[in-house]
Structures are given as structure tokens and as C-alpha cells.
Design a protein around this motif. Structure first.
Motif, PDB file in Angstrom:
ATOM      1  N   UNK A 266       0.809  -1.216   0.000  1.00 36.82           N
ATOM      2  CA  UNK A 266       0.000   0.000   0.000  1.00 36.82           C
ATOM      3  C   UNK A 266       0.842   1.265   0.000  1.00 36.82           C
ATOM      4  N   UNK A 267       2.133   1.142   0.359  1.00 36.00           N
ATOM      5  CA  UNK A 267       3.023   2.304   0.377  1.00 36.00           C
ATOM      6  C   UNK A 267       4.035   2.243  -0.757  1.00 36.00           C
ATOM      7  N   UNK A 268       3.769   1.448  -1.765  1.00 35.49           N
ATOM      8  CA  UNK A 268       4.716   1.292  -2.880  1.00 35.49           C
ATOM      9  C   UNK A 268       4.135   1.844  -4.173  1.00 35.49           C
ATOM     10  N   UNK A 269       5.034   2.197  -5.093  1.00 36.20           N
ATOM     11  CA  UNK A 269       4.656   2.620  -6.437  1.00 36.20           C
ATOM     12  C   UNK A 269       4.809   1.450  -7.394  1.00 36.20           C
ATOM     13  N   UNK A 270       4.017   1.458  -8.442  1.00 36.02           N
ATOM     14  CA  UNK A 270       4.197   0.492  -9.527  1.00 36.02           C
ATOM     15  C   UNK A 270       5.267   1.055 -10.445  1.00 36.02           C
ATOM     16  N   UNK A 271       6.383   0.366 -10.526  1.00 33.99           N
ATOM     17  CA  UNK A 271       7.565   0.906 -11.206  1.00 33.99           C
ATOM     18  C   UNK A 271       7.868   0.129 -12.486  1.00 33.99           C
ATOM     19  N   UNK A 272       8.106   0.873 -13.576  1.00 36.71           N
ATOM     20  CA  UNK A 272       8.579   0.264 -14.817  1.00 36.71           C
ATOM     21  C   UNK A 272      10.088   0.050 -14.714  1.00 36.71           C
ATOM     22  N   UNK A 273      10.549  -1.180 -14.842  1.00 30.67           N
ATOM     23  CA  UNK A 273      11.987  -1.456 -14.781  1.00 30.67           C
ATOM     24  C   UNK A 273      12.703  -0.755 -15.931  1.00 30.67           C
ATOM     25  N   UNK A 274      12.169  -0.906 -17.129  1.00 29.83           N
ATOM     26  CA  UNK A 274      12.608  -0.090 -18.267  1.00 29.83           C
ATOM     27  C   UNK A 274      11.568   1.006 -18.423  1.00 29.83           C
ATOM     28  N   UNK A 275      11.974   2.258 -18.298  1.00 25.45           N
ATOM     29  CA  UNK A 275      11.030   3.373 -18.311  1.00 25.45           C
ATOM     30  C   UNK A 275      10.074   3.281 -19.489  1.00 25.45           C
ATOM     31  N   UNK A 276       8.798   3.541 -19.215  1.00 26.01           N
ATOM     32  CA  UNK A 276       7.795   3.510 -20.264  1.00 26.01           C
ATOM     33  C   UNK A 276       8.127   4.507 -21.371  1.00 26.01           C
TER      34      UNK A 276
END
Length: 309
Positions: A266-276
Motif C-alpha cells: 500500500x506504500x509502494x509505487x508500480x515501477x517500470x523497470x525499463x522506463x515507459x
């Protein structure tokens, strides 16, 4: 004002700081405690004893322990405490200033009522704890990386994390019916080259690394403008993880995917490993959950996640 040298208000503590025996964070804890004992009506001997005790224990106690000890010393030296300010007077004295500096940073200053201060402290205090990180090498040997941020920087980062969570919530303040947003303008070539500066609608400038970090959890609205800056066409590209993908990420990662981190999902962001923006796909193989601390202080410095191997 005339440039003359001034003696430190706490000379023994200042000497220990010069010698490197006590950290800046510990000095600030002692200073805050002594400021609470600055009323002229207090017994001078009790105040001097408090200063001596705090100075001696600043050498041997960790910051968290020193903070608790300082509160106990203040309570012993001033058992009655200061006269409480009545509610109406607190309302009259409350204020908050938020001004942007010429270097792009913001200056925050103010006085909060006891109610607002307690609410803000309840939000930020759990997020200010030091975040020691353990990283294992290929042989399984763990190396602990201490959190070198002083308390004041951890408090700043706690405010950033709280604001980020508020902006992601469904119950946001709106502007003209649109959820609160940060509008940033930058040329596509400049962004891809990670060079130059972007500018927000309010005139704030951000470098491309800062912009890419914001964009990782944002909706992108590509806009075509002419050479005079007049919008010619506006498109929308939604590339956030879908609700189903988000649930799959939570099931897979459980929380922050950085090794050893226990921050909940709940305190995390959904992160793209290779930037979108650099061509990374919005699929599970290129997505991971990452807390704001490890995103800011580790990933952007080149350290890799397990998913990247």
C-alpha cells in the motif's frame, strides 16, 4: 550583523560536535530540549544540570534513545511544563508559508495548532525511522548499508511519501473538477536525451531524472505545440498498470521488491523497470513494486533489482 564572532549557546556540546564525537542530528535533539527549558522562571540549577546530562548522554546514546532521554530530562527539570495556550490564541497565531526559492527548492515555515501538529506528527513519525538495507552478493554474503540521511532529511522524505500517497488516493482535492495534478512541459528529444530542464505550470523547473521519476506513476498526455507554444493537438496515453496487473504485482512482490525491504504494497509505487517513456512495456515482466525510499536513493544510483537479472 557586524561580523563579530559569537560564542555557542551550548559550548560543551559545540566542542563535542567540532571533535566529531556527536552528530548534527544529536545536536539538534539537545538544542530542542534546551529550548523547552529557556523560560526565565525555571530553576537555573535544574537547567544547568539538564544541559550537563544531555551533553554527556549525547555521546553514548543513539538518536532515538537520546530523544526519549531528552524528553525525560525536560520533564524532570520542568515538571509543570509551560502554560498551555488556549485554543482561540492558537487559532489566532496559526500560519503556514510555502514559498519557492530562486534555486527551485521550496521554503516551508509556520506555526501549527496543537491538533494539526499532532495529526501531522502521527503521519510523519512512523516514516522517519532509519531504513538500513541489506544486500546479498552472488555468494550469499549480506552487506548492510546504513541509512545516512540525518533526521531532518528523513522527515522531508516522510512528507514526500505522505504527499505521494495522498495524490494516489481516490479522495483528492480537485481543481476545476480535475484531480490535483502536476503539469510539466518538456521537449520529447530533451526528455529522451535526459538533458535540459522541464517546467511545471507554476514555473518550477525540474531536471529530466526528476521528471522521469514522477512520470513513472503518472498519466502521460502527449501534446503537439507549434513554435510559439500554442497547443495544436492533445492526445492521451494511459500506461499505468491495470487493476488486475496491480493485484498480480501485490501477489508476486507482496511489498517493496528491494531485497530486505518490508514496506507494504500500500506504500509502494508500480515501477517500470525499463522506463515507459523509453519503450518499456506495461506488463508484469517489466513491472515491480518499489517503495519511494529505495526508488530515490538506490535504483536511480544504478543498483539493480532481482527482476533485472
Amino acid at each position: 550583523m557586524l561580523g563579530e564572532g559569537l560564542e555557542p549557546l551550548l559550548p560543551q556540546l559545540a566542542a563535542l560536535q567540532r571533535e566529531g564525537v556527536v552528530s548534527t542530528e544529536k545536536v539538534q535533539i539537545v538544542e530542542r530540549a534546551m529550548n523547552k527549558l529557556a523560560r526565565p522562571s525555571l530553576d537555573l540549577q535544574a537547567v544547568q544540570t539538564a544541559e550537563q546530562l544531555l551533553t554527556e548522554h549525547a555521546v553514548i546514546l543513539a538518536p532515538a534513545e537520546l530523544k526519549r532521554f531528552a524528553q525525560a530530562v525536560v520533564n524532570a527539570a520542568d515538571p509543570d511544563g509551560p502554560e498551555p495556550i488556549d485554543d482561540q490564541l492558537q487559532q489566532d497565531r496559526r500560519y503556514l508559508e510555502l514559498k519557492q526559492r530562486r534555486d527551485g527548492m521550496w521554503h516551508l515555515n509556520g506555526k501549527l495548532t496543537s491538533t494539526v501538529g499532532a495529526q501531522l506528527n502521527a503521519i510523519l513519525d512512523p516514516l522517519t525511522k532509519p531504513r538500513t538495507t541489506a544486500i546479498e552478493d552472488e555468494d550469499g554474503n549480506a552487506t548492510e548499508i546504513p541509512d545516512e540521511r540525518p533526521y531532518v532529511q528523513r522527515l522531508h522524505d516522510a512528507l514526500e511519501e505522505g504527499c505521494a500517497r495522498l495524490l494516489k488516493s481516490d479522495d483528492q482535492p480537485s481543481v476545476g473538477g480535475v484531480p490535483a495534478s502536476v503539469v510539466v512541459t518538456i521537449g520529447l528529444e530533451v526528455l529522451l536525451a535526459k538533458a535540459g530542464l522541464a517546467e511545471t505550470a507554476g514555473g518550477t523547473q525540474r531536471n529530466s531524472d526528476q521528471l522521469l521519476r514522477i512520470a513513472d506513476e503518472a498519466e502521460i498526455w502527449p501534446t503537439i505545440i507549434d513554435r510559439n507554444g500554442v497547443p495544436l493537438a492533445l492526445g492521451r496515453s494511459r500506461r499505468l498498470a491495470s487493476p488486475g496487473q496491480t493485484m498480480a504485482l501485490i501477489a508476486r512482490d507482496a511489498g517493496c521488491s528491494f531485497p530486505g525491504c518490508t514496506h507494504p504494497a500500500s506504500w509502494c509505487d508500480r515501477h517500470h523497470i525499463v522506463d515507459w517513456i523509453l519503450g518499456g512495456l506495461t506488463d508484469l515482466d517489466n513491472l515491480t513494486l518499489l517503495c519511494r525510499y529505495h526508488h530515490t536513493h538506490f535504483l536511480q544510483k544504478g543498483l539493480e533489482l532481482p527482476h533485472q537479472h
